[in-house]
Write a protein that holds these residues in place. Structure first.
Motif, short mmCIF file in Angstrom:
data_model
loop_
_atom_site.label_atom_id
_atom_site.label_comp_id
_atom_site.label_asym_id
_atom_site.label_seq_id
_atom_site.Cartn_x
_atom_site.Cartn_y
_atom_site.Cartn_z
N VAL A 122 1.24 -1.44 -0.19
CA VAL A 122 0.14 0.43 -0.32
C VAL A 122 0.71 1.20 0.08
N MET A 123 1.42 1.07 0.80
CA MET A 123 2.77 2.54 0.80
C MET A 123 3.50 2.87 -0.71
N LEU A 124 3.61 1.55 -1.18
CA LEU A 124 4.01 1.39 -2.53
C LEU A 124 4.06 2.24 -3.84
N VAL A 125 2.22 1.43 -3.96
CA VAL A 125 1.08 1.98 -3.99
C VAL A 125 0.77 3.39 -4.24
N ARG A 128 -1.22 7.74 0.13
CA ARG A 128 -2.83 8.37 0.81
C ARG A 128 -4.02 7.59 0.43
N ALA A 129 -3.61 6.23 0.04
CA ALA A 129 -4.92 5.50 -0.16
C ALA A 129 -5.98 5.37 1.52
N PHE A 137 -6.42 -4.71 1.19
CA PHE A 137 -5.16 -5.67 0.69
C PHE A 137 -5.02 -6.46 1.76
N LEU A 138 -4.41 -5.75 2.77
CA LEU A 138 -5.05 -6.30 4.24
C LEU A 138 -4.81 -7.60 4.73
#
Length: 168
Positions: A122-125, A128-129, A137-138
Motif C-alpha cells: 500500500v505504501m508503494l502504490v 495516501r490510500a 489489501f490487508l
C-alpha cells in the motif's frame, strides 16, 4: 570401550534433526506458485462482492460475460503484482520450516510477513490510500498467506512419509 559418543536414551538422532531440502522447497514453491493465484482469487471475490452490493447491482443486472473475458488478464496482473509478496512470504515460511518452528510459530511468522507485505504494498502504490483500500489489501494478503500456509501444511502431511529419512 565405545567407538563414538553415546547419546542419552530418548535423544533424537542427528538424522532426525536434519530438515533436508525437500520440505523447505515444497513450502517455498507452494507460496511462490499458488500465492498470487490465491490472492488474485480473493481479490476477485472482493471485487464481485463490492460490485454486487452496489445500489443498482450492475454485475447482477448486466451479466458476467465481461468478467469472464477479464479473468485471464486479472490472473496475469495478480502474478505480476503479487509475485514479489508471494516470494517474500515463501522465504519466511521456508525459513520457519528450516528452523523447525512449530505450527503456531510458523503460522504467526506468515501472518507477520503478510502484514508487512500488505503495508509495504500500500505504501508503494499510494501512501495516501483510503483506509478501506488498506483494509482490503490487508485482508487479501492475510487471507492468501494463511491459505498458502494451510495448503503447504496439507502437502507436507501428504508427502510426509516419502520425505522421512530411512530408518525413522
Amino acid at each position: 570401550m565405545t567407538d563414538g559418543p553415546t547419546q542419552p536414551l530418548g535423544a533424537a538422532s542427528p538424522a532426525a534433526n536434519r530438515v533436508g531440502i525437500a520440505r523447505p522447497l515444497i513450502v517455498f514453491l507452494v507460496f511462490a506458485i499458488l500465492g498470487p493465484l490465491v490472492g488474485g482469487a480473493l481479490g476477485v471475490v472482493v471485487l464481485l462482492t463490492a460490485m454486487s452490493l452496489g445500489p443498482d447491482a450492475p454485475l447482477l443486472r448486466d451479466g458476467m460475460e465481461d468478467l469472464y473475458k477479464a479473468i485471464p488478464l486479472f490472473v496475469q496482473i495478480s502474478y505480476l503484482l503479487g509475485g514479489i509478496q508471494a516470494v517474500f512470504l515463501g522465504v519466511v515460511a521456508m525459513l520457519a520450516t528450516i528452523l523447525r518452528w512449530r505450527a503456531l510459530g510458523s503460522l504467526l511468522s506468515v501472518i507477520g510477513a503478510s502484514l508487512v507485505a500488505s503495508f509495504i504494498f500500500v505504501m508503494l502504490v499510494d501512501p495516501r490510500a483510503p483506509r478501506l483500500g488498506f483494509y482490503i489489501f490487508l485482508g487479501v494478503h492475510l487471507g492468501a498467506g494463511i491459505a498458502c500456509w494451510l495448503i503447504a501444511q496439507v502437502v507436507l502431511r501428504l508427502c510426509g512419509r516419502a520425505l522421512r529419512p530411512a530408518g525413522n
